[in-house]
Write a protein that holds these residues in place. Sequence first.
Motif, PDB file in Angstrom:
ATOM      1  N   TYR A   1       2.052  -2.228  14.433  1.00 30.47           N
ATOM      2  CA  TYR A   1       2.254  -4.180  14.484  1.00 30.47           C
ATOM      3  C   TYR A   1       2.305  -4.796  13.347  1.00 30.47           C
ATOM      4  O   TYR A   1       2.395  -5.789  13.218  1.00 30.47           O
ATOM      5  CB  TYR A   1       1.160  -4.476  15.470  1.00 30.47           C
ATOM      6  CG  TYR A   1       1.374  -4.317  17.014  1.00 30.47           C
ATOM      7  CD1 TYR A   1       1.952  -4.983  17.712  1.00 30.47           C
ATOM      8  CD2 TYR A   1       1.036  -2.845  17.361  1.00 30.47           C
ATOM      9  CE1 TYR A   1       2.031  -5.030  19.175  1.00 30.47           C
ATOM     10  CE2 TYR A   1       1.272  -2.802  18.891  1.00 30.47           C
ATOM     11  CZ  TYR A   1       1.750  -3.750  19.701  1.00 30.47           C
ATOM     12  OH  TYR A   1       1.868  -3.624  21.044  1.00 30.47           O
ATOM     13  N   ASN A   2       2.175  -4.021  12.061  1.00 28.64           N
ATOM     14  CA  ASN A   2       2.034  -4.765  11.056  1.00 28.64           C
ATOM     15  C   ASN A   2       3.274  -5.186  10.239  1.00 28.64           C
ATOM     16  O   ASN A   2       4.117  -4.278   9.790  1.00 28.64           O
ATOM     17  CB  ASN A   2       1.190  -4.081   9.839  1.00 28.64           C
ATOM     18  CG  ASN A   2       0.897  -4.848   8.678  1.00 28.64           C
ATOM     19  OD1 ASN A   2       1.602  -5.988   8.536  1.00 28.64           O
ATOM     20  ND2 ASN A   2       0.088  -4.279   7.879  1.00 28.64           N
ATOM     21  N   LYS A   3       3.757  -6.472  10.601  1.00 32.74           N
ATOM     22  CA  LYS A   3       5.103  -6.855   9.938  1.00 32.74           C
ATOM     23  C   LYS A   3       5.294  -7.437   8.801  1.00 32.74           C
ATOM     24  O   LYS A   3       5.978  -7.158   8.254  1.00 32.74           O
ATOM     25  CB  LYS A   3       5.726  -7.995  11.251  1.00 32.74           C
ATOM     26  CG  LYS A   3       6.143  -7.275  12.429  1.00 32.74           C
ATOM     27  CD  LYS A   3       6.537  -8.339  13.425  1.00 32.74           C
ATOM     28  CE  LYS A   3       7.021  -7.912  14.845  1.00 32.74           C
ATOM     29  NZ  LYS A   3       7.484  -8.882  15.725  1.00 32.74           N
ATOM     30  N   ALA A   4       4.075  -7.723   8.268  1.00 30.75           N
ATOM     31  CA  ALA A   4       3.775  -8.225   6.985  1.00 30.75           C
ATOM     32  C   ALA A   4       4.129  -7.358   5.913  1.00 30.75           C
ATOM     33  O   ALA A   4       4.556  -7.325   4.684  1.00 30.75           O
ATOM     34  CB  ALA A   4       2.589  -8.943   6.710  1.00 30.75           C
ATOM     35  N   HIS A   5       3.748  -5.949   6.149  1.00 35.27           N
ATOM     36  CA  HIS A   5       3.472  -4.932   5.147  1.00 35.27           C
ATOM     37  C   HIS A   5       3.762  -3.691   5.840  1.00 35.27           C
ATOM     38  O   HIS A   5       3.240  -3.365   6.794  1.00 35.27           O
ATOM     39  CB  HIS A   5       2.168  -4.998   4.545  1.00 35.27           C
ATOM     40  CG  HIS A   5       2.001  -3.916   3.188  1.00 35.27           C
ATOM     41  ND1 HIS A   5       2.155  -2.582   3.521  1.00 35.27           N
ATOM     42  CD2 HIS A   5       2.021  -4.065   1.986  1.00 35.27           C
ATOM     43  CE1 HIS A   5       2.025  -1.904   2.567  1.00 35.27           C
ATOM     44  NE2 HIS A   5       1.730  -2.949   1.446  1.00 35.27           N
ATOM     45  N   PRO A   6       4.692  -2.831   5.323  1.00 39.08           N
ATOM     46  CA  PRO A   6       4.862  -1.403   5.884  1.00 39.08           C
ATOM     47  C   PRO A   6       4.116  -0.337   5.687  1.00 39.08           C
ATOM     48  O   PRO A   6       3.850  -0.115   4.710  1.00 39.08           O
ATOM     49  CB  PRO A   6       6.223  -1.099   5.361  1.00 39.08           C
ATOM     50  CG  PRO A   6       6.319  -1.589   4.089  1.00 39.08           C
ATOM     51  CD  PRO A   6       5.570  -2.861   4.301  1.00 39.08           C
ATOM     52  N   PHE A   7       3.151   0.104   6.870  1.00 40.75           N
ATOM     53  CA  PHE A   7       2.636   1.410   6.760  1.00 40.75           C
ATOM     54  C   PHE A   7       3.330   2.231   7.694  1.00 40.75           C
ATOM     55  O   PHE A   7       2.761   2.500   8.813  1.00 40.75           O
ATOM     56  CB  PHE A   7       1.057   1.071   6.954  1.00 40.75           C
ATOM     57  CG  PHE A   7       0.211   0.389   6.021  1.00 40.75           C
ATOM     58  CD1 PHE A   7       0.024   1.294   4.782  1.00 40.75           C
ATOM     59  CD2 PHE A   7       0.114  -0.918   6.154  1.00 40.75           C
ATOM     60  CE1 PHE A   7      -0.959   0.504   3.989  1.00 40.75           C
ATOM     61  CE2 PHE A   7      -0.844  -1.480   5.022  1.00 40.75           C
ATOM     62  CZ  PHE A   7      -1.050  -0.763   3.838  1.00 40.75           C
ATOM     63  N   ILE A   8       4.413   3.101   7.302  1.00 42.19           N
ATOM     64  CA  ILE A   8       5.125   3.881   7.975  1.00 42.19           C
ATOM     65  C   ILE A   8       5.150   5.320   7.686  1.00 42.19           C
ATOM     66  O   ILE A   8       5.359   5.383   6.587  1.00 42.19           O
ATOM     67  CB  ILE A   8       6.758   3.321   8.178  1.00 42.19           C
ATOM     68  CG1 ILE A   8       6.665   2.052   8.894  1.00 42.19           C
ATOM     69  CG2 ILE A   8       7.408   4.418   8.968  1.00 42.19           C
ATOM     70  CD1 ILE A   8       7.991   1.214   8.784  1.00 42.19           C
ATOM     71  N   ARG A   9       4.536   6.145   8.416  1.00 44.26           N
ATOM     72  CA  ARG A   9       4.315   7.411   8.007  1.00 44.26           C
ATOM     73  C   ARG A   9       3.497   7.596   6.891  1.00 44.26           C
ATOM     74  O   ARG A   9       3.675   8.205   5.783  1.00 44.26           O
ATOM     75  CB  ARG A   9       5.678   8.390   7.915  1.00 44.26           C
ATOM     76  CG  ARG A   9       6.216   8.308   8.990  1.00 44.26           C
ATOM     77  CD  ARG A   9       7.390   9.592   9.201  1.00 44.26           C
ATOM     78  NE  ARG A   9       6.916  10.673   9.466  1.00 44.26           N
ATOM     79  CZ  ARG A   9       7.271  11.941   9.574  1.00 44.26           C
ATOM     80  NH1 ARG A   9       8.345  12.138   8.624  1.00 44.26           N
ATOM     81  NH2 ARG A   9       6.622  12.962  10.026  1.00 44.26           N
ATOM     82  N   TYR A  10       2.433   6.867   6.724  1.00 44.08           N
ATOM     83  CA  TYR A  10       1.240   6.601   5.610  1.00 44.08           C
ATOM     84  C   TYR A  10       0.465   7.679   5.497  1.00 44.08           C
ATOM     85  O   TYR A  10      -0.416   7.970   6.498  1.00 44.08           O
ATOM     86  CB  TYR A  10       0.740   5.243   5.793  1.00 44.08           C
ATOM     87  CG  TYR A  10      -0.158   5.002   4.736  1.00 44.08           C
ATOM     88  CD1 TYR A  10      -0.106   4.824   3.545  1.00 44.08           C
ATOM     89  CD2 TYR A  10      -1.557   4.576   5.483  1.00 44.08           C
ATOM     90  CE1 TYR A  10      -1.081   4.518   2.778  1.00 44.08           C
ATOM     91  CE2 TYR A  10      -2.678   4.172   4.378  1.00 44.08           C
ATOM     92  CZ  TYR A  10      -2.537   4.081   3.033  1.00 44.08           C
ATOM     93  OH  TYR A  10      -3.333   3.970   2.417  1.00 44.08           O
ATOM     94  N   ASP A  11       0.291   8.466   4.251  1.00 41.25           N
ATOM     95  CA  ASP A  11      -0.630   9.517   3.968  1.00 41.25           C
ATOM     96  C   ASP A  11      -1.878   8.935   3.826  1.00 41.25           C
ATOM     97  O   ASP A  11      -2.053   8.366   2.635  1.00 41.25           O
ATOM     98  CB  ASP A  11       0.032  10.553   3.240  1.00 41.25           C
ATOM     99  CG  ASP A  11      -0.860  11.873   3.130  1.00 41.25           C
ATOM    100  OD1 ASP A  11      -1.858  11.735   3.408  1.00 41.25           O
ATOM    101  OD2 ASP A  11      -0.106  12.687   2.606  1.00 41.25           O
ATOM    102  N   LEU A  12      -2.660   8.939   4.524  1.00 32.88           N
ATOM    103  CA  LEU A  12      -4.109   8.476   4.443  1.00 32.88           C
ATOM    104  C   LEU A  12      -4.933   9.132   3.165  1.00 32.88           C
ATOM    105  O   LEU A  12      -5.896   8.393   2.470  1.00 32.88           O
ATOM    106  CB  LEU A  12      -4.765   8.115   5.575  1.00 32.88           C
ATOM    107  CG  LEU A  12      -6.254   7.346   5.499  1.00 32.88           C
ATOM    108  CD1 LEU A  12      -5.921   5.949   5.206  1.00 32.88           C
ATOM    109  CD2 LEU A  12      -6.757   7.296   6.904  1.00 32.88           C
ATOM    110  N   GLY A  13      -4.655  10.455   3.075  1.00 31.50           N
ATOM    111  CA  GLY A  13      -5.217  11.319   2.021  1.00 31.50           C
ATOM    112  C   GLY A  13      -6.441  12.077   2.843  1.00 31.50           C
ATOM    113  O   GLY A  13      -7.289  12.529   2.190  1.00 31.50           O
TER     114      GLY A  13
END
Length: 435
Positions: free
Chosen positions: A301-313
Amino acid sequence: MNLFNLSLRINGFPIKEAKQVLKTIQNKNENDFKVYNETKKQEIVSYHLKHNAFYRDFAKNTNPLDWNSLPVMTKNDLQQPLANRLSKGFTKKNVYINKTSGSSGNPFIFAKDKFCHALTWAGFIDRYDWFNLNFSTSKQARFYGIPLDKKGYYKERLKDALSNRYRFSVFDLSDSQLKKMLEKFKSTPFHYINGYTSSIVQFAKYLNRKNIILNTICPTLNACIVTSEMLFESDKILLETQFGIPIINEYGAAELGLIAFQNTKDEWIVNTDDLFVEILDENDNPLPNGQEGRIVITSLYNKAHPFIRYDLGDIGVLSQKSLKNKLILEKLIGRTNDIAILPSGKKAAGLTFYYITKTVIEDNLNVKEFIIEQQKIDTFKISYTSSQKLTDIKIQSVNKAIEKYLEPGLTIIFEQKTTLDRSNRGKLKQFKSYL
């Protein structure tokens, strides 16, 4: 009056609408949820490819309809000015802005659009309701750090007041300070505890030394939520024993919100409402449930900033009992940068090293806390706080355990300290490698 909801609405976060959307998602059956999930994945990718120059450049030469072809995003990729990463139509004035904790060693500033942030809070409110906890009416005992600058300090105190919570600073965990905390529990009708695992465990150890069960002196207390740090089974048993209440394991990240929350059946339920969670191998290939890999998350749902296939670590395992609309996190192993590399070439999760040591040197409660640092490939330093220095017999036991479970020939340095270094937020990093 629900002050928490009111404060969100005053700041432009549509919590009422977010709760309605959340309810709609959760009412879907398994087949409808599959369709919803795939649709939201494609929608968020298409949105950022169209409206976000940073992501368009980042994901160039990929097929947006082939999910596995999309590049995995790391924290290093996001360490550039926020203005470069915002989608068209969003500015620093119309988004929620925060900073990651930096516990991974790669902090960065991020943004969430206001509906996305409201949906995050709707998710927390929903999970807390599993244990009859209400953000506005349930009094929280909060074990967190607090900014020491005047502006930051009073800002957090105001947020605490609006959220019906009392904050215990975790920067001082001496017996004299823990005694003051205990007195506060005697005089305040707290409903639940929330905060960093390591500091709450220290409070439980203090209660153990004093032979006190917390809910006998604070009978309104009915739950404890631990977050941000690993919860070991032995520590969970200690907390359950000394607090006399259920211990709830929460897993989240500032930039994503709630990732997993333990339910009343002791299952760690993954947030699939507004996140898509994958477990990937070293080559970014999806792993089947039951196999250990990197936790990679997409914010739907975050349209302001992409977190797409984000490796959290982080490294974890999804249960084989999982369903599409009910993922269960079986195990959270630690961070990918918390890996001990040994002389033989063997690799071991740093928290495994920590756990082996923990079982040996904490059995008599003399040692309050300890951390492990890998200084060289064959040299590890164990810094600990205790009332007495470790005996030669105890040191020998630790060395034998490490040799048995890892490998022989390692050099282990022991150092007794008065206090251990915590982050500026109060977190205790239990293992660190300097390699």
